[in-house]
Design a protein around this motif. Structure first.
Motif, PDB file in Angstrom:
ATOM      1  N   LYS A  45      34.256  43.262  66.898  1.00  0.00           N
ATOM      2  CA  LYS A  45      34.258  44.192  65.218  1.00  0.00           C
ATOM      3  C   LYS A  45      33.765  44.378  64.649  1.00  0.00           C
ATOM      4  O   LYS A  45      32.458  45.619  64.756  1.00  0.00           O
ATOM      5  N   LYS A  46      32.244  43.112  63.921  1.00  0.00           N
ATOM      6  CA  LYS A  46      31.734  42.872  63.067  1.00  0.00           C
ATOM      7  C   LYS A  46      30.669  42.623  64.058  1.00  0.00           C
ATOM      8  O   LYS A  46      29.488  43.135  63.345  1.00  0.00           O
ATOM      9  N   ALA A  47      30.390  41.761  65.455  1.00  0.00           N
ATOM     10  CA  ALA A  47      29.087  42.071  66.055  1.00  0.00           C
ATOM     11  C   ALA A  47      28.848  43.142  66.758  1.00  0.00           C
ATOM     12  O   ALA A  47      27.152  43.550  66.543  1.00  0.00           O
ATOM     13  N   TYR A  48      29.912  44.044  67.083  1.00  0.00           N
ATOM     14  CA  TYR A  48      29.181  45.174  67.688  1.00  0.00           C
ATOM     15  C   TYR A  48      29.588  46.517  66.968  1.00  0.00           C
ATOM     16  O   TYR A  48      29.343  47.758  67.819  1.00  0.00           O
ATOM     17  N   ARG A  49      30.124  46.850  66.154  1.00  0.00           N
ATOM     18  CA  ARG A  49      30.402  47.224  65.221  1.00  0.00           C
ATOM     19  C   ARG A  49      30.866  49.415  65.832  1.00  0.00           C
ATOM     20  O   ARG A  49      30.251  50.209  66.116  1.00  0.00           O
ATOM     21  N   ALA A  50      32.123  48.405  66.583  1.00  0.00           N
ATOM     22  CA  ALA A  50      32.320  49.539  67.595  1.00  0.00           C
ATOM     23  C   ALA A  50      34.142  49.560  67.481  1.00  0.00           C
ATOM     24  O   ALA A  50      34.604  48.271  66.857  1.00  0.00           O
ATOM     25  N   LYS A  51      34.771  50.053  67.900  1.00  0.00           N
ATOM     26  CA  LYS A  51      36.321  50.440  67.904  1.00  0.00           C
ATOM     27  C   LYS A  51      37.005  49.620  68.754  1.00  0.00           C
ATOM     28  O   LYS A  51      36.858  49.195  69.950  1.00  0.00           O
ATOM     29  N   VAL A  52      37.654  48.517  68.492  1.00  0.00           N
ATOM     30  CA  VAL A  52      38.408  47.355  69.382  1.00  0.00           C
ATOM     31  C   VAL A  52      39.618  48.199  69.559  1.00  0.00           C
ATOM     32  O   VAL A  52      40.179  48.448  69.474  1.00  0.00           O
ATOM     33  N   LEU A  53      39.382  48.660  71.495  1.00  0.00           N
ATOM     34  CA  LEU A  53      40.692  48.938  72.104  1.00  0.00           C
ATOM     35  C   LEU A  53      41.644  47.941  72.557  1.00  0.00           C
ATOM     36  O   LEU A  53      42.951  48.534  72.441  1.00  0.00           O
ATOM     37  N   SER A  54      41.652  47.093  73.116  1.00  0.00           N
ATOM     38  CA  SER A  54      41.808  45.569  73.399  1.00  0.00           C
ATOM     39  C   SER A  54      41.556  44.962  73.517  1.00  0.00           C
ATOM     40  O   SER A  54      40.143  44.728  73.545  1.00  0.00           O
ATOM     41  N   VAL A  55      41.921  42.975  73.020  1.00  0.00           N
ATOM     42  CA  VAL A  55      41.991  42.185  73.870  1.00  0.00           C
ATOM     43  C   VAL A  55      42.470  41.791  74.595  1.00  0.00           C
ATOM     44  O   VAL A  55      43.542  41.041  73.958  1.00  0.00           O
ATOM     45  N   GLN A  56      42.106  40.727  75.193  1.00  0.00           N
ATOM     46  CA  GLN A  56      42.730  40.210  76.332  1.00  0.00           C
ATOM     47  C   GLN A  56      42.618  38.344  76.614  1.00  0.00           C
ATOM     48  O   GLN A  56      41.850  38.305  76.847  1.00  0.00           O
ATOM     49  N   SER A  57      42.853  37.206  76.324  1.00  0.00           N
ATOM     50  CA  SER A  57      43.234  36.225  77.176  1.00  0.00           C
ATOM     51  C   SER A  57      43.206  36.109  78.298  1.00  0.00           C
ATOM     52  O   SER A  57      43.966  36.697  78.786  1.00  0.00           O
ATOM     53  N   ALA A  58      42.157  35.436  78.270  1.00  0.00           N
ATOM     54  CA  ALA A  58      41.843  35.023  80.385  1.00  0.00           C
ATOM     55  C   ALA A  58      41.101  33.849  80.692  1.00  0.00           C
ATOM     56  O   ALA A  58      40.754  33.118  79.482  1.00  0.00           O
ATOM     57  N   LYS A  59      41.711  33.224  81.928  1.00  0.00           N
ATOM     58  CA  LYS A  59      40.483  32.197  82.316  1.00  0.00           C
ATOM     59  C   LYS A  59      39.336  32.146  83.725  1.00  0.00           C
ATOM     60  O   LYS A  59      39.997  32.958  84.249  1.00  0.00           O
ATOM     61  N   VAL A  60      38.332  32.132  83.335  1.00  0.00           N
ATOM     62  CA  VAL A  60      37.588  32.488  84.131  1.00  0.00           C
ATOM     63  C   VAL A  60      37.248  30.683  84.399  1.00  0.00           C
ATOM     64  O   VAL A  60      36.290  29.872  83.770  1.00  0.00           O
ATOM     65  N   SER A  61      37.087  30.593  85.835  1.00  0.00           N
ATOM     66  CA  SER A  61      36.516  28.958  86.486  1.00  0.00           C
ATOM     67  C   SER A  61      37.344  27.992  85.547  1.00  0.00           C
ATOM     68  O   SER A  61      36.534  27.396  85.704  1.00  0.00           O
ATOM     69  N   GLY A  62      38.366  28.269  85.111  1.00  0.00           N
ATOM     70  CA  GLY A  62      39.341  27.605  84.387  1.00  0.00           C
ATOM     71  C   GLY A  62      38.975  27.316  82.755  1.00  0.00           C
ATOM     72  O   GLY A  62      39.997  26.583  82.326  1.00  0.00           O
ATOM     73  N   ASN A  63      37.586  28.128  82.656  1.00  0.00           N
ATOM     74  CA  ASN A  63      37.245  28.372  81.210  1.00  0.00           C
ATOM     75  C   ASN A  63      38.012  29.656  80.291  1.00  0.00           C
ATOM     76  O   ASN A  63      38.344  30.196  81.425  1.00  0.00           O
ATOM     77  N   PRO A  64      38.851  28.964  78.956  1.00  0.00           N
ATOM     78  CA  PRO A  64      39.849  30.710  78.457  1.00  0.00           C
ATOM     79  C   PRO A  64      38.346  30.985  78.059  1.00  0.00           C
ATOM     80  O   PRO A  64      37.357  30.940  77.508  1.00  0.00           O
ATOM     81  N   ILE A  65      38.837  32.680  78.130  1.00  0.00           N
ATOM     82  CA  ILE A  65      37.991  33.424  77.331  1.00  0.00           C
ATOM     83  C   ILE A  65      38.553  34.637  76.608  1.00  0.00           C
ATOM     84  O   ILE A  65      39.786  34.667  76.874  1.00  0.00           O
ATOM     85  N   TYR A  66      37.806  35.688  76.214  1.00  0.00           N
ATOM     86  CA  TYR A  66      38.422  37.029  75.688  1.00  0.00           C
ATOM     87  C   TYR A  66      38.183  37.888  76.029  1.00  0.00           C
ATOM     88  O   TYR A  66      36.285  37.683  76.045  1.00  0.00           O
ATOM     89  N   LYS A  67      38.814  38.870  76.659  1.00  0.00           N
ATOM     90  CA  LYS A  67      37.767  40.261  76.996  1.00  0.00           C
ATOM     91  C   LYS A  67      38.634  41.256  76.091  1.00  0.00           C
ATOM     92  O   LYS A  67      39.373  41.291  75.948  1.00  0.00           O
ATOM     93  N   ALA A  68      37.183  42.086  75.511  1.00  0.00           N
ATOM     94  CA  ALA A  68      37.406  42.939  74.593  1.00  0.00           C
ATOM     95  C   ALA A  68      36.978  44.154  74.732  1.00  0.00           C
ATOM     96  O   ALA A  68      35.721  44.360  76.068  1.00  0.00           O
ATOM     97  N   LYS A  69      37.765  44.832  75.074  1.00  0.00           N
ATOM     98  CA  LYS A  69      37.780  46.757  75.234  1.00  0.00           C
ATOM     99  C   LYS A  69      36.879  47.714  73.777  1.00  0.00           C
ATOM    100  O   LYS A  69      37.626  47.872  72.802  1.00  0.00           O
ATOM    101  N   LEU A  70      36.060  48.364  74.374  1.00  0.00           N
ATOM    102  CA  LEU A  70      35.064  48.363  72.861  1.00  0.00           C
ATOM    103  C   LEU A  70      34.715  49.947  73.179  1.00  0.00           C
ATOM    104  O   LEU A  70      34.290  50.640  73.675  1.00  0.00           O
ATOM    105  N   LEU A  71      35.102  50.824  72.356  1.00  0.00           N
ATOM    106  CA  LEU A  71      34.449  51.728  72.332  1.00  0.00           C
ATOM    107  C   LEU A  71      33.114  52.556  71.259  1.00  0.00           C
ATOM    108  O   LEU A  71      33.404  52.156  70.208  1.00  0.00           O
TER     109      LEU A  71
END
Length: 92
Positions: A45-71
């Motif tokens: 929210k701070k970095a992109y100054r956009a409306k956050v629609l959702s944030v999900q946690s996941a793993k990519v190649s065993g590494n933990p990430i968060y995937k945020a959907k913004l408008l």
């Protein structure tokens, strides 16, 4: 058949088994720069100054990430991936 205790069988040297190695490779959440969905939401929210629609946690190649959907302010939906360990963000 007679079995020696593990330390005695290895001349007093403890050799780690598979469980020990796996446990030592796991990271605790304390090692992460981004520890929660709430923190990930605040970061994008701070970095992109956009409306956050959702944030999900996941793993990519065993590494933990968060995937945020913004408008964005221009009405375009975009995604930002946040590496939980490093805190690095990338827009996709």
């Amino acid at each position: 058949m007679f079995c020696l205790p593990e330390a005695a069988a290895n001349n007093g040297v403890n050799i780690p088994n598979d469980r020990t190695l796996v446990a030592s490779n796991k990271r605790s959440k304390q090692d992460y720069k981004v520890k929660s969905r709430k923190q990930a939401t605040q970061m994008v929210k701070k970095a992109y100054r956009a409306k956050v629609l959702s944030v999900q946690s996941a793993k990519v190649s065993g590494n933990p990430i968060y995937k945020a959907k913004l408008l964005g302010k221009d009405g375009i939906v975009f995604y930002v991936y946040i590496d939980a360990v490093s805190g690095q963000m990338s827009r996709r």
